[in-house]
Design an enzyme around this catalytic site. Structure first.
Site, PDB file in Angstrom:
ATOM      1  NE  ARG A   1      22.044   1.215  34.691  1.00  0.00           N
ATOM      2  CZ  ARG A   1      20.836   1.544  34.215  1.00  0.00           C
ATOM      3  NH1 ARG A   1      19.778   0.821  34.527  1.00  0.00           N
ATOM      4  NH2 ARG A   1      20.680   2.570  33.392  1.00  0.00           N
TER       5      ARG A   1
ATOM      6  NE  ARG B   1      15.433   4.245  29.719  1.00  0.00           N
ATOM      7  CZ  ARG B   1      15.310   3.436  30.783  1.00  0.00           C
ATOM      8  NH1 ARG B   1      14.156   3.363  31.431  1.00  0.00           N
ATOM      9  NH2 ARG B   1      16.323   2.705  31.190  1.00  0.00           N
TER      10      ARG B   1
ATOM     11  CG  HIS C   1      19.497  -0.931  29.044  1.00  0.00           C
ATOM     12  ND1 HIS C   1      20.023   0.327  29.289  1.00  0.00           N
ATOM     13  CD2 HIS C   1      18.642  -1.187  30.074  1.00  0.00           C
ATOM     14  CE1 HIS C   1      19.508   0.793  30.411  1.00  0.00           C
ATOM     15  NE2 HIS C   1      18.676  -0.102  30.911  1.00  0.00           N
TER      16      HIS C   1
ATOM     17  CG  ASP D   1      14.257  -7.429  30.517  1.00  0.00           C
ATOM     18  OD1 ASP D   1      13.674  -6.857  31.465  1.00  0.00           O
ATOM     19  OD2 ASP D   1      14.521  -6.857  29.449  1.00  0.00           O
TER      20      ASP D   1
ATOM     21  CD  GLN E   1      20.591  -2.933  34.064  1.00  0.00           C
ATOM     22  OE1 GLN E   1      19.865  -1.985  34.289  1.00  0.00           O
ATOM     23  NE2 GLN E   1      21.141  -3.650  35.043  1.00  0.00           N
TER      24      GLN E   1
ATOM     25  CB  CYS F   1      17.862  -4.877  33.715  1.00  0.00           C
ATOM     26  SG  CYS F   1      16.299  -5.232  32.878  1.00  0.00           S
TER      27      CYS F   1
HETATM   28  N1  NVA Z   1      13.567  -4.748  28.266  1.00  0.00           N
HETATM   29  C1  NVA Z   1      13.098  -3.772  29.221  1.00  0.00           C
HETATM   30  C2  NVA Z   1      14.228  -3.253  30.046  1.00  0.00           C
HETATM   31  C3  NVA Z   1      13.839  -2.236  31.068  1.00  0.00           C
HETATM   32  C4  NVA Z   1      15.008  -1.685  31.823  1.00  0.00           C
HETATM   33  C5  NVA Z   1      12.401  -2.637  28.480  1.00  0.00           C
HETATM   34  O1  NVA Z   1      12.911  -2.211  27.438  1.00  0.00           O
HETATM   35  O2  NVA Z   1      11.350  -2.199  28.933  1.00  0.00           O
HETATM   36  N1   CP Z   2      17.002  -1.147  34.516  1.00  0.00           N
HETATM   37  C1   CP Z   2      16.603   0.090  34.154  1.00  0.00           C
HETATM   38  O1   CP Z   2      17.081   0.661  33.148  1.00  0.00           O
HETATM   39  O2   CP Z   2      15.683   0.626  34.985  1.00  0.00           O
HETATM   40  P1   CP Z   2      14.800   1.932  34.747  1.00  0.00           P
HETATM   41  O3   CP Z   2      13.868   1.624  33.594  1.00  0.00           O
HETATM   42  O4   CP Z   2      14.077   2.131  36.038  1.00  0.00           O
HETATM   43  O5   CP Z   2      15.699   3.078  34.403  1.00  0.00           O
END
Ligand code: NVA
Ligand code: CP
Length: 305
Positions: free
Chosen positions: A289, A102, A129, A221, A132, A261
């Protein structure tokens, strides 16, 4: 399939194969049927951003598959002190059977895949993502029983989730509509992808009511994703009106699902009322997930090396 880097790389058949395996693994877990398909394998999980769901579901997933997962925070790795990604990838490939990462730039995930020699999984970048969205698609099929002919709508920032939702839903035969404020629209790359591969199937608008009309699934989101904290206030102003609420739900189709998400910011992108009315869908999505990622792990890591 050697890696999972974006949704675009997956064909409709690839996605359905993953979802079918995810359903099977979910059934096996619920019924206490052992499925230790990655016995003795180790997944390294590099995190350059925070996580609740991704970290826990991957860690539990590897355990349930008979393997183990290592949490590797970039704060502690030499990568955080400037060791090149190319070297990190080559070193970690000597110890691990798979790498999950990540991070911010999509190019970093692509570089790990290019220089390493084990499967790489994108667990969120600023661009995509996919883990997800596989869980989201699994949830849609559980609740709706099909994809073809459904309309999926995303209300909010043209971000990583919007990109991956658009690609995943288009691949499975859904119509997609995205409502974002001006200046926060989905990127050109995804627009071109849709125009070329699914002409007429992606609608872009600056009006959430237009997008939500006749929807079967509405996604939203956060307004400011991880790494965009400095833009929080500016975004709060720009995203006024881009909320999933009773008004947007009133123009959707009967039985319209709502997915998020998570983490959710109630009162911003979604009201507490709509969130709680759809909590069963949203938390099934969160659970999925685990199952969807286990399917990805098996596809990528079983019988390799
Ligand atoms: N768009 C959000 C998704 C988190 C799972 C982010 O990148 O923070
Ligand atoms: N939706 C998601 O990826 O959650 P986290 O940021 O908690 O991993």
């Amino acid at each position: 399939m050697k890696h999972l880097l974006t949704m675009e790389q997956l064909s409709k058949e690839d996605i359905l194969e993953i979802l079918n395996l995810a359903d099977q693994l979910k059934f096996q877990k619920k019924n206490g049927i052992p499925h230790e398909r990655l016995k003795g394998k180790t997944l390294g999980m590099i995190f350059q951003k925070s996580s609740t769901r991704t970290r826990v579901s991957f860690e539990v997933g590897m355990y349930e598959l008979g393997g183990q997962a290592l949490f590797l925070s970039s704060r502690d790795l030499q990568i955080g002190r400037g060791e090149p990604v190319q070297d990190t990838a080559r070193v970690l490939s000597r110890y691990l059977d798979g790498i999950m990462i990540r991070t911010f730039d999509q190019s970093e995930v692509e570089d790990i895949a290019k220089y390493g020699s084990v499967p790489v999984i994108n667990a969120l970048t600023d661009y995509a993502h996919p883990c997800q969205v596989l869980a989201d698609l699994m949830t849609i099929r559980e609740f709706k029983g099909r994809f073809e002919g459904l309309k999926a709508t995303f209300v909010g920032d043209g971000n990583n989730m919007a990109n991956s939702i658009a690609v995943g839903c288009l691949r499975l035969g859904m119509k997609v509509s995205i409502a974002s404020p001006k200046k926060y629209e989905i990127c050109e790359h995804i627009r071109n992808f849709a125009e070329k591969e699914y002409p007429g199937m992606l609608e872009l608008t600056n009006d959430p009511m237009v997008a939500c009309k006749n929807s079967d699934v509405i996604f939203t989101d956060v307004w400011a994703s991880m790494g965009m904290e400095a833009e929080k206030h500016e975004r709060e102003v720009a995203f006024q009106g881009f909320q999933v609420n009773d008004k947007t739900m009133s123009v959707a189709n009967e039985g319209c699902m709502v997915l998020h998400c998570l983490p959710a910011h109630r009162g911003e992108e979604i009201t507490n009322e709509v969130f709680e009315a759809h909590a069963n869908e949203i938390f099934e999505e969160a659970e999925n997930r685990l199952h969807a990622q286990k399917a990805v792990l098996v596809k990528l890591m079983e019988n390799k090396k």
